[in-house]
Scaffold this active site. Structure first.
Site, PDB file in Angstrom:
ATOM      1  N   SER A 190       0.856  -1.183   0.000  1.00  0.00           N
ATOM      2  CA  SER A 190       0.000   0.000   0.000  1.00  0.00           C
ATOM      3  C   SER A 190       0.891   1.231   0.000  1.00  0.00           C
ATOM      4  CB  SER A 190      -0.887  -0.042   1.246  1.00  0.00           C
ATOM      5  OG  SER A 190      -1.694   1.102   1.329  1.00  0.00           O
ATOM      6  N   LYS A 229      -0.878  -0.914  -4.512  1.00  0.00           N
ATOM      7  CA  LYS A 229      -2.117  -0.201  -4.180  1.00  0.00           C
ATOM      8  C   LYS A 229      -1.780   1.245  -3.880  1.00  0.00           C
ATOM      9  CE  LYS A 229      -4.752  -0.188   0.134  1.00  0.00           C
ATOM     10  NZ  LYS A 229      -5.473  -1.043   1.108  1.00  0.00           N
ATOM     11  N   LYS A 253      -2.978   4.950  -2.532  1.00  0.00           N
ATOM     12  CA  LYS A 253      -3.968   5.707  -1.781  1.00  0.00           C
ATOM     13  C   LYS A 253      -4.392   6.897  -2.642  1.00  0.00           C
ATOM     14  CE  LYS A 253      -4.065   3.475   2.156  1.00  0.00           C
ATOM     15  NZ  LYS A 253      -5.312   2.845   2.652  1.00  0.00           N
ATOM     16  N   ASP A 287      -7.154   2.846  -3.233  1.00  0.00           N
ATOM     17  CA  ASP A 287      -7.925   2.856  -1.982  1.00  0.00           C
ATOM     18  C   ASP A 287      -8.210   4.301  -1.601  1.00  0.00           C
ATOM     19  OD1 ASP A 287      -9.047   2.468   0.501  1.00  0.00           O
ATOM     20  OD2 ASP A 287      -7.318   1.439   1.381  1.00  0.00           O
ATOM     21  N   GLU A 303     -11.121   0.580  -3.820  1.00  0.00           N
ATOM     22  CA  GLU A 303     -11.477   0.227  -2.448  1.00  0.00           C
ATOM     23  C   GLU A 303     -12.145   1.409  -1.734  1.00  0.00           C
ATOM     24  OE1 GLU A 303      -7.954  -1.272  -0.556  1.00  0.00           O
ATOM     25  OE2 GLU A 303      -8.848  -1.297   1.434  1.00  0.00           O
ATOM     26  N   ASP A 338     -13.975  -2.103   2.287  1.00  0.00           N
ATOM     27  CA  ASP A 338     -13.061  -2.344   3.415  1.00  0.00           C
ATOM     28  C   ASP A 338     -13.788  -1.908   4.690  1.00  0.00           C
ATOM     29  OD1 ASP A 338     -11.114  -2.171   5.395  1.00  0.00           O
ATOM     30  OD2 ASP A 338      -9.685  -0.983   4.258  1.00  0.00           O
ATOM     31  N   LYS A 363     -10.129  -7.740   7.141  1.00  0.00           N
ATOM     32  CA  LYS A 363      -9.184  -7.363   8.207  1.00  0.00           C
ATOM     33  C   LYS A 363      -9.737  -7.926   9.505  1.00  0.00           C
ATOM     34  CE  LYS A 363      -7.684  -2.871   6.363  1.00  0.00           C
ATOM     35  NZ  LYS A 363      -8.074  -1.442   6.366  1.00  0.00           N
ATOM     36  N   GLY A 392      -4.327  -4.714   5.633  1.00  0.00           N
ATOM     37  CA  GLY A 392      -3.247  -4.488   6.577  1.00  0.00           C
ATOM     38  C   GLY A 392      -3.502  -3.222   7.369  1.00  0.00           C
TER      39      GLY A 392
HETATM   40  C1  NPQ Z   1      -6.554   0.451   4.570  1.00  0.00           C
HETATM   41  N1  NPQ Z   1      -4.266   0.125   5.492  1.00  0.00           N
HETATM   42  O1  NPQ Z   1      -6.483  -0.503   3.841  1.00  0.00           O
HETATM   43  C2  NPQ Z   1      -5.569   0.695   5.705  1.00  0.00           C
HETATM   44  C3  NPQ Z   1      -5.626   2.058   6.165  1.00  0.00           C
HETATM   45  C4  NPQ Z   1      -4.810   2.468   7.329  1.00  0.00           C
HETATM   46  C5  NPQ Z   1      -2.155  -0.615   4.589  1.00  0.00           C
HETATM   47  O2  NPQ Z   1      -3.556   0.850   3.489  1.00  0.00           O
HETATM   48  C6  NPQ Z   1      -2.925   3.754  11.825  1.00  0.00           C
HETATM   49  C7  NPQ Z   1      -4.114   3.115  12.064  1.00  0.00           C
HETATM   50  C8  NPQ Z   1      -2.494   3.893  10.539  1.00  0.00           C
HETATM   51  C9  NPQ Z   1      -4.869   2.638  11.013  1.00  0.00           C
HETATM   52  C10 NPQ Z   1      -2.852   3.566   8.156  1.00  0.00           C
HETATM   53  C11 NPQ Z   1      -3.391   0.199   4.470  1.00  0.00           C
HETATM   54  C12 NPQ Z   1      -3.257   3.407   9.473  1.00  0.00           C
HETATM   55  C13 NPQ Z   1      -4.462   2.781   9.713  1.00  0.00           C
HETATM   56  C14 NPQ Z   1      -3.626   3.081   7.118  1.00  0.00           C
HETATM   57  C15 NPQ Z   1      -5.223   2.327   8.641  1.00  0.00           C
HETATM   58  O3  NPQ Z   1      -7.494   1.194   4.420  1.00  0.00           O
HETATM   59 MG    MG Z   2      -8.565   0.216   2.824  1.00  0.00          MG
END
Ligand code: NPQ
Ligand code: MG
Length: 370
Positions: free
Chosen positions: A135, A161, A163, A189, A214, A239, A263, A291
């Protein structure tokens, strides 16, 4: 088993680079760890909540509070605790799934270590290694984004992926597609950054041949995702919205999501996560493991989950060094774009308790029966 004590650790983990999403920018991961002592041995669990309630309503201090005052007493009072009974045991507490999941992970770890069974075997894994994606956060510039993405390609990641948010979407996505070539697995995402009014705008992403988009809309807004799914060619993947097996089935039946991000923290644990996997598999819906910037503790368990048969897309189960220069367990290292599924009892990894102590943000809190 009988739970004898629960210790809560708040740990500050420096990130190797800032991680920016549509909801904020992180430079340090503040993580709540749960250490369980039982009559059959010990177990560790990791809570996925962030320091602030900026991503989900749950956050570290809220989770610590609900564990200390509401969930731990239920565990201490139970004469025989089994991971399979926890959903029922915790039913008097509404919601707070990330807090429940952290305890479930620790109970599972203790239970499986005591019986010599790995997470992977217990959950129903069919693979010994899993395909990994990465990500990539929002970047200060497109040039810096391309440099970062190239680094992950060189490291061997099998899926990228990006953001996205309003103002950072089809341009960077198109540039990364040009960098990767037409056949590379690429997805985006939005972390709820858009509204239904943005559907025409989002349809411009169709040109970039994405695996999926996403969670563009609010977590409670299943309906707008149905409208989007009908308007664009890119598959829609939920998600944040998927908080239970019931919501997952509803969202699938309504056509809001054709792929599901699972998750464990978001859904209350690894056993609810397996239930969602099973429901998706029965409906022909591919799933992948999300993740939450986990340390080696949560990562080990996620990699085991991602080895189940329905996890047919690469997950956000990246290597330790994607986030951390040093991990709280032995590091997870990419091998040809894959991570090996741990085979030892429980999570299969060993917690470096000296690091937990060294990086502790405050003294550990010991909870015992009364
Ligand atoms: C997601 N994760 O899929 C999340 C979002 C995310 C790897 O993109 C602290 C707590 C930091 C929660 C960073 C990825 C975070 C968090 C990203 C959640 O949407
Ligand atoms: Mg996500």
């Amino acid at each position: 088993m009988k739970v004898e004590s629960i210790t809560l650790h708040r740990v500050g983990m420096p990130l190797v680079r800032p991680f920016e999403t549509s909801f904020g920018r992180e430079t340090e991961r503040v993580v709540l760890l749960v250490h369980l002592v039982t009559d059959v041995g010990e177990g560790w669990g990791e809570c996925v909540a962030g320091k602030t309630p900026g991503y989900s309503s749950e956050y570290v201090e809220g989770c610590a509070h609900v564990i200390e005052h509401h969930l731990a007493p239920l565990l201490f009072r139970a004469p025989h605790v089994r991971a399979a009974d926890l959903e029922r045991l915790f039913a008097p507490v509404v919601g707070h799934r990330m807090a429940k999941a952290a305890l479930e992970a620790a109970v599972l770890d203790a239970e499986l270590r005591a019986s010599g069974i790995s997470f992977a075997h217990y959950l129903g894994a069919v693979r010994t290694e899993v395909d990994c994606g990465v990500s990539v956060g929002i970047s200060p510039s497109i040039d810096e984004l391309l440099t970062e993405v190239q680094g992950y390609v060189d490291a061997g990641y099998r899926r990228i992926k990006l953001k996205i948010k309003p103002g950072w979407d089809f341009e960077p996505v198109r540039r990364v597609r040009d960098l990767l070539g037409p056949d590379a697995a690429l997805q985006v995402d939005a972390n709820t950054a858009y509204t239904r009014e943005d559907i025409a705008h989002l349809s411009r992403l169709d040109d970039s041949g994405l695996l999926l988009i996403e969670q563009p809309f609010d977590e409670e807004d299943i309906a707008s995702h149905v409208v989007l799914a009908q308007a664009i060619e890119t598959p829609v993947c939920l998600d944040e919205s998927i908080v239970s097996v019931g919501v997952a089935i509803d969202a699938i039946d309504r056509g809001a999501t054709s792929i599901v991000n699972i998750k464990p923290g978001r859904v209350g644990g690894y056993l609810p996560a397996v239930a969602i996997h099973d429901a998706c598999r029965a409906r022909g819906i591919p799933v992948w493991c999300g993740g939450m910037l986990e340390t080696g503790i949560g990562r080990a368990m996620n990699v085991a989950l991602a080895a189940l048969p329905g996890f047919t897309l690469p997950g956000d189960t990246s290597a330790s060094d994607r986030y951390y220069a040093e991990d709280l367990t032995e590091p997870f290292v990419l091998d040809d774009g894959r991570l090996a599924v741990p085979t030892g009892p429980g999570s299969g990894v060993t917690v470096r308790t000296e690091l937990v102590r060294e990086w502790g943000l405050q003294p550990p809190v010991l909870l015992t029966e009364r």
